[in-house]
Structure formats: structure tokens, C-alpha cells
Motif scaffolding. Structure first.
Motif, mmCIF file in Angstrom:
data_model
loop_
_atom_site.group_PDB
_atom_site.id
_atom_site.type_symbol
_atom_site.label_atom_id
_atom_site.label_comp_id
_atom_site.label_asym_id
_atom_site.label_seq_id
_atom_site.Cartn_x
_atom_site.Cartn_y
_atom_site.Cartn_z
ATOM 1 N N GLY A 54 0.783 -1.217 0.000
ATOM 2 C CA GLY A 54 0.000 0.000 0.000
ATOM 3 C C GLY A 54 0.819 1.272 0.000
ATOM 4 N N GLY A 55 2.146 1.149 -0.014
ATOM 5 C CA GLY A 55 3.002 2.314 -0.110
ATOM 6 C C GLY A 55 3.402 2.930 1.214
ATOM 7 N N ILE A 56 3.240 2.207 2.315
ATOM 8 C CA ILE A 56 3.616 2.698 3.632
ATOM 9 C C ILE A 56 5.008 2.191 3.976
ATOM 10 N N SER A 57 5.859 3.064 4.470
ATOM 11 C CA SER A 57 7.233 2.707 4.780
ATOM 12 C C SER A 57 7.490 2.720 6.281
ATOM 13 N N TYR A 58 8.424 1.873 6.706
ATOM 14 C CA TYR A 58 8.865 1.779 8.090
ATOM 15 C C TYR A 58 10.382 1.676 8.086
ATOM 16 N N TYR A 59 11.023 2.262 9.095
ATOM 17 C CA TYR A 59 12.476 2.296 9.149
ATOM 18 C C TYR A 59 12.982 1.937 10.528
ATOM 19 N N ALA A 60 14.135 1.295 10.548
ATOM 20 C CA ALA A 60 14.828 1.075 11.802
ATOM 21 C C ALA A 60 15.327 2.400 12.355
ATOM 22 N N ASP A 61 15.414 2.485 13.679
ATOM 23 C CA ASP A 61 15.908 3.710 14.296
ATOM 24 C C ASP A 61 17.312 4.072 13.807
ATOM 25 N N SER A 62 18.107 3.071 13.480
ATOM 26 C CA SER A 62 19.480 3.308 13.073
ATOM 27 C C SER A 62 19.596 4.041 11.746
ATOM 28 N N VAL A 63 18.550 4.009 10.926
ATOM 29 C CA VAL A 63 18.601 4.659 9.621
ATOM 30 C C VAL A 63 17.515 5.704 9.441
ATOM 31 N N LYS A 64 16.640 5.848 10.413
ATOM 32 C CA LYS A 64 15.540 6.792 10.290
ATOM 33 C C LYS A 64 16.074 8.210 10.079
ATOM 34 N N GLY A 65 15.523 8.881 9.098
ATOM 35 C CA GLY A 65 15.984 10.208 8.749
ATOM 36 C C GLY A 65 17.060 10.228 7.693
ATOM 37 N N ARG A 66 17.692 9.087 7.431
ATOM 38 C CA ARG A 66 18.750 8.994 6.428
ATOM 39 C C ARG A 66 18.366 8.103 5.258
ATOM 40 N N ALA A 67 17.399 7.233 5.458
ATOM 41 C CA ALA A 67 17.055 6.223 4.462
ATOM 42 C C ALA A 67 15.668 6.460 3.888
ATOM 43 N N THR A 68 15.528 6.080 2.632
ATOM 44 C CA THR A 68 14.240 6.118 1.954
ATOM 45 C C THR A 68 14.072 4.835 1.152
ATOM 46 N N ILE A 69 13.000 4.121 1.402
ATOM 47 C CA ILE A 69 12.676 2.939 0.623
ATOM 48 C C ILE A 69 11.570 3.305 -0.359
ATOM 49 N N SER A 70 11.699 2.843 -1.578
ATOM 50 C CA SER A 70 10.715 3.140 -2.608
ATOM 51 C C SER A 70 10.594 1.942 -3.538
ATOM 52 N N ARG A 71 9.567 1.958 -4.355
ATOM 53 C CA ARG A 71 9.372 0.860 -5.290
ATOM 54 C C ARG A 71 8.830 1.377 -6.597
ATOM 55 N N ASP A 72 9.184 0.685 -7.662
ATOM 56 C CA ASP A 72 8.684 0.952 -8.996
ATOM 57 C C ASP A 72 7.993 -0.327 -9.442
ATOM 58 N N ASN A 73 6.690 -0.364 -9.299
ATOM 59 C CA ASN A 73 5.965 -1.605 -9.559
ATOM 60 C C ASN A 73 6.060 -2.075 -11.012
ATOM 61 N N GLN A 81 17.584 4.116 -0.663
ATOM 62 C CA GLN A 81 18.463 5.274 -0.716
ATOM 63 C C GLN A 81 18.923 5.588 0.700
ATOM 64 N N MET A 82 20.222 5.726 0.892
ATOM 65 C CA MET A 82 20.760 6.092 2.189
ATOM 66 C C MET A 82 21.733 7.239 2.022
ATOM 67 N N ASN A 83 21.563 8.247 2.861
ATOM 68 C CA ASN A 83 22.420 9.417 2.863
ATOM 69 C C ASN A 83 23.234 9.468 4.149
ATOM 70 N N THR A 84 24.266 10.277 4.121
ATOM 71 C CA THR A 84 25.112 10.503 5.293
ATOM 72 C C THR A 84 25.529 9.179 5.927
ATOM 73 N N VAL A 85 26.090 8.311 5.125
ATOM 74 C CA VAL A 85 26.464 6.989 5.616
ATOM 75 C C VAL A 85 27.694 7.081 6.518
ATOM 76 N N THR A 86 27.793 6.128 7.418
ATOM 77 C CA THR A 86 28.919 6.006 8.334
ATOM 78 C C THR A 86 29.476 4.596 8.243
ATOM 79 N N PRO A 87 30.656 4.354 8.831
ATOM 80 C CA PRO A 87 31.177 2.984 8.833
ATOM 81 C C PRO A 87 30.234 1.969 9.469
#
Length: 116
Positions: A54-73, A81-87
Motif C-alpha cells: 500500500g506504499g507505507i514505509s517503516y524504518y529502523a531507528d538506526s537509519v531513520k531520517g537517512r534512508a528512503t525505501i521506494s518501489r517501482d511496480n 536510498q541512504m544518505n550521510t552513511v557512516t562505517p
């Protein structure tokens, strides 16, 4: 036969960004939730993100605010997509489809290494 193939991994500098792709086949892609997991050396597998049919996304706390999940059906592809990555983001990333034909399905994984 259901097949999931991840791509987009590689070496990423700290502070950089990445976009992973998971191409699915052998399934009615739009009807199922899609998930991204990751597993770092010596650590348990971690659920990173979920995108429902249905297009609803959920994220782990470790990536929340940095990650975006999307789909192209139409392309049967899910992205992470992940930004500001760390080791700490260094891991093998896996695409997962839960409860499809009564079981979980996994891709072979793609390695992400965050290092300068």
C-alpha cells in the motif's frame, strides 16, 4: 521461480550516499510487502526498512531520517536510498519478501563498505 537480485553495493566514503536496487521476478510484485535487511560482520541481521504493497514505509531507528525505501511496480524493483552513511552502515544488504507462497524469499545480498 521467485528471484530477487540486489545491486548497487560498493565502496562509499563516510558522509556519502548510496542507492541499492532489488529486481524481483517470478511474483506479482505489487501485491507484496518488500523489505531491506542488512548484516554486518559479527552482528545479527537487522531489518532496515519495509515498504508495504500500500506504499507505507517503516524504518529502523538506526537509519531513520537517512534512508528512503521506494518501489517501482512496473519495473518490479525496490530501492533503498541512504544518505550521510557512516562505517556503521557497512554490511551485506539483502532484499526480502515475507510470506510469499508460505515462506520468506531472499536475494544473495550486495556488499556495502563505508570507508575512506
Amino acid at each position: 521461480q521467485v528471484q530477487l537480485v540486489e545491486s548497487g553495493g560498493g565502496l562509499v566514503p563516510p558522509g556519502g550516499s548510496l542507492r541499492l536496487s532489488c529486481a524481483a521476478s517470478g511474483m506479482t510484485f505489487s501485491s507484496y510487502d518488500m523489505r531491506w535487511y542488512r548484516q554486518a560482520p559479527g552482528k545479527q541481521r537487522e531489518l532496515v526498512a519495509t515498504l508495504t504493497s500500500g506504499g507505507i514505509s517503516y524504518y529502523a531507528d538506526s537509519v531513520k531520517g537517512r534512508a528512503t525505501i521506494s518501489r517501482d511496480n512496473p519495473k518490479r524493483t525496490v530501492y533503498l536510498q541512504m544518505n550521510t552513511v557512516t562505517p556503521d552502515d557497512t554490511a551485506v544488504y539483502y532484499c526480502n519478501v515475507p510470506r510469499l507462497y508460505g515462506r520468506d524469499w531472499w536475494g544473495p545480498g550486495t556488499q556495502v563498505t563505508v570507508s575512506s
